[in-house]
Design an enzyme around this catalytic site. Structure first.
Site, PDB file in Angstrom:
ATOM      1  N   TRP A   1       0.823  -1.221   0.000  1.00  0.00           N
ATOM      2  CA  TRP A   1       0.000   0.000   0.000  1.00  0.00           C
ATOM      3  C   TRP A   1       0.850   1.262   0.000  1.00  0.00           C
ATOM      4  O   TRP A   1       0.404   2.295  -0.502  1.00  0.00           O
ATOM      5  CB  TRP A   1      -1.000  -0.025   1.157  1.00  0.00           C
ATOM      6  CG  TRP A   1      -1.894  -1.217   1.050  1.00  0.00           C
ATOM      7  CD1 TRP A   1      -1.954  -2.284   1.883  1.00  0.00           C
ATOM      8  CD2 TRP A   1      -2.820  -1.496  -0.025  1.00  0.00           C
ATOM      9  NE1 TRP A   1      -2.849  -3.210   1.404  1.00  0.00           N
ATOM     10  CE2 TRP A   1      -3.394  -2.752   0.241  1.00  0.00           C
ATOM     11  CE3 TRP A   1      -3.200  -0.813  -1.176  1.00  0.00           C
ATOM     12  CZ2 TRP A   1      -4.342  -3.335  -0.600  1.00  0.00           C
ATOM     13  CZ3 TRP A   1      -4.152  -1.391  -2.017  1.00  0.00           C
ATOM     14  CH2 TRP A   1      -4.708  -2.639  -1.723  1.00  0.00           C
TER      15      TRP A   1
ATOM     16  N   ASP B   1      -1.687   6.564   6.402  1.00  0.00           N
ATOM     17  CA  ASP B   1      -2.721   5.662   5.889  1.00  0.00           C
ATOM     18  C   ASP B   1      -3.031   4.681   7.024  1.00  0.00           C
ATOM     19  O   ASP B   1      -2.247   3.785   7.324  1.00  0.00           O
ATOM     20  CB  ASP B   1      -2.179   4.926   4.656  1.00  0.00           C
ATOM     21  CG  ASP B   1      -3.143   3.859   4.134  1.00  0.00           C
ATOM     22  OD1 ASP B   1      -4.207   3.646   4.744  1.00  0.00           O
ATOM     23  OD2 ASP B   1      -2.816   3.236   3.099  1.00  0.00           O
TER      24      ASP B   1
ATOM     25  N   LYS C   1     -12.777  -1.657   7.048  1.00  0.00           N
ATOM     26  CA  LYS C   1     -12.156  -2.593   7.997  1.00  0.00           C
ATOM     27  C   LYS C   1     -12.685  -2.297   9.403  1.00  0.00           C
ATOM     28  O   LYS C   1     -13.530  -3.016   9.909  1.00  0.00           O
ATOM     29  CB  LYS C   1     -10.649  -2.531   7.916  1.00  0.00           C
ATOM     30  CG  LYS C   1     -10.160  -2.951   6.515  1.00  0.00           C
ATOM     31  CD  LYS C   1      -8.824  -2.396   6.208  1.00  0.00           C
ATOM     32  CE  LYS C   1      -8.465  -2.344   4.746  1.00  0.00           C
ATOM     33  NZ  LYS C   1      -8.606  -3.556   3.981  1.00  0.00           N
TER      34      LYS C   1
HETATM   35  N1  PMP Z   1      -4.198   1.081   2.407  1.00  0.00           N
HETATM   36  C1  PMP Z   1      -4.275  -0.011   3.186  1.00  0.00           C
HETATM   37  C2  PMP Z   1      -3.399  -0.099   4.385  1.00  0.00           C
HETATM   38  C3  PMP Z   1      -5.144  -1.043   2.845  1.00  0.00           C
HETATM   39  O1  PMP Z   1      -5.219  -2.133   3.613  1.00  0.00           O
HETATM   40  C4  PMP Z   1      -5.953  -0.931   1.700  1.00  0.00           C
HETATM   41  C5  PMP Z   1      -6.964  -1.986   1.291  1.00  0.00           C
HETATM   42  N2  PMP Z   1      -6.821  -3.212   1.761  1.00  0.00           N
HETATM   43  C6  PMP Z   1      -5.828   0.215   0.913  1.00  0.00           C
HETATM   44  C7  PMP Z   1      -4.955   1.200   1.308  1.00  0.00           C
HETATM   45  C8  PMP Z   1      -6.648   0.390  -0.328  1.00  0.00           C
HETATM   46  O2  PMP Z   1      -7.946   0.679   0.051  1.00  0.00           O
HETATM   47  P1  PMP Z   1      -9.142   0.865  -0.962  1.00  0.00           P
HETATM   48  O3  PMP Z   1      -9.483  -0.472  -1.504  1.00  0.00           O
HETATM   49  O4  PMP Z   1     -10.209   1.470  -0.105  1.00  0.00           O
HETATM   50  O5  PMP Z   1      -8.701   1.785  -2.036  1.00  0.00           O
END
Ligand code: PMP
Length: 361
Positions: free
Chosen positions: A103, A172, A196
């Site tokens: 991420w 994030d 989550k």
């Molecule tokens: N950052 C983290 C730490 C994540 O776990 C995730 C999704 N699992 C994301 C970003 C991406 O999120 P989204 O699918 O809402 O774009």
């Protein structure tokens, strides 16, 4: 009686039963409205009140009332990988990033489209099983921001401390928001997808310190500018009303549990059950993450072979323990134990693990 199911999915993820039940009760006829919130105008007083209250509750649980705004946007956390550099990396500015998994790698890739990106550390060559010693990194004093991901959902690492920088700290926190007591005031922006710890997919919460709003690129389209979103109370266009309503219920639920101290205690107890089982398995289960960086939200471990891993997933599912397969880039098992996972779910998982190891050693 139907078997009780415990859902260890990494996201969208388990929600508290009481929250689902309240949603069901109110779905057809929202209190005071006479019809469903799904049908209500976002300009009407009920939805405006839901947004104002949800913002207040989120900031209050973070201890950020007065200093920050909470925005409710769309496009997921992934959109923030784009929107943050668009707002703050214009005019030749540069951002510092700490790469601790998929991420942050994605955020780095998107950041490079808009401005300078300096990667201070990458855990890639250790397959992201360890976080850096933050005191040893060389931060840029003139960075537009410093970017971290507090909990790495795929690799199962979680920061205990954060960079002590004077530049705006961006976090994030998609996968560990409001999971423990924390000083949120260190963050200029903290954001995540809701799916989550805070509700359903489709709404992205972005908590922005007020002084950052004046630093936004003034030439951006309104929908992408944090400043315009804040001025319009997240309603530059039709917002994700239902997701924000459900987030409000999640925030109430956290408060009802006893707030962050109680949530933290519960999360610690749950994770300890599973990590202790891994550590006491005589090597049958292996946790690749260094102990000091283990995540309390996503517990990653491997078994001696792929065959045993597949059997584990299958038998666990038959016992009501579902969605335990690890991310495709890591393999093995990942048990996501977000706020709403009951202790009973982790007790059942730990006892299943003990039995499975006994039978398969
Ligand atoms: N950052 C983290 C730490 C994540 O776990 C995730 C999704 N699992 C994301 C970003 C991406 O999120 P989204 O699918 O809402 O774009």
């Amino acid at each position: 009686m139907a078997q009780e199911i415990f859902n260890f999915n990494p996201g969208p993820a388990v929600l508290p039963k009481s929250v689902i039940e309240k949603t069901q009760r109110e779905l057809g006829n929202y209190p005071g409205l006479g019809y469903s919130l799904l049908e209500a105008s976002h300009r009407g007083k009920h939805v405006v009140e839901v947004f104002a209250q949800t913002e207040k509750k989120l900031l209050s649980l973070m201890g950020l009332e007065g200093t920050h705004r909470a925005l409710f946007l769309q496009g997921g956390a992934t959109m923030q990988f784009v929107q943050i550099p668009m707002n703050f990396l214009f005019g030749g500015k540069s951002g510092d990033y700490i790469d601790t998994g998929m991420w942050t790698s994605k955020a780095i890739k998107e950041g490079k489209r808009y401005g300078g990106v300096k990667v201070l550390y990458s855990g890639k060559d250790k397959n992201y099983t360890e976080l850096p010693d933050l005191s040893k990194l060389v931060y840029s004093p003139d960075a537009a921001y410093t970017w971290v991901c507090s909990n790495n959902t795929i690799f199962g690492t979680q920061y205990r401390t954060f960079p002590a920088v004077n530049t705006p700290l961006i976090c994030d926190a998609s996968s560990d928001v409001l999971s423990k007591v924390m000083d949120h005031s260190k963050f200029a922006i903290i954001f995540g997808g809701a799916q989550k710890n805070l509700g359903p997919s489709g709404v992205t919460w972005v908590v922005v310190r007020k002084d950052m709003l004046d630093k936004c690129n003034p030439d951006l389209p309104e929908i992408l500018s944090y400043k315009s979103q804040a001025e319009n109370d997240s309603m530059v266009n039709t917002p994700p009303v239902f997701g924000v309503y459900l987030m409000g219920l999640m925030l109430d639920w956290i408060t009802e549990q006893g707030g962050l101290p109680a949530i933290e205690k519960h999360n610690n107890a749950k994770a300890a059950l599973v990590y202790d089982t891994i550590d006491q398995s005589g090597g049958f289960y292996h946790g690749p993450v260094v102990k000091k960086d283990r995540s309390l939200m996503n517990i990653v471990f491997t078994l001696p072979s792929e065959e045993k891993t597949n059997a584990f997933v299958k038998e666990a599912e038959a016992s009501g323990l579902v969605n335990l397969k690890g991310h495709r880039s890591v393999g093995g098992i990942r048990a996501s134990t977000y706020n709403a996972m009951p202790l009973k779910g982790c007790e059942k998982l730990a006892s299943f693990m003990v039995d499975f190891a006994k039978k398969n050693k």
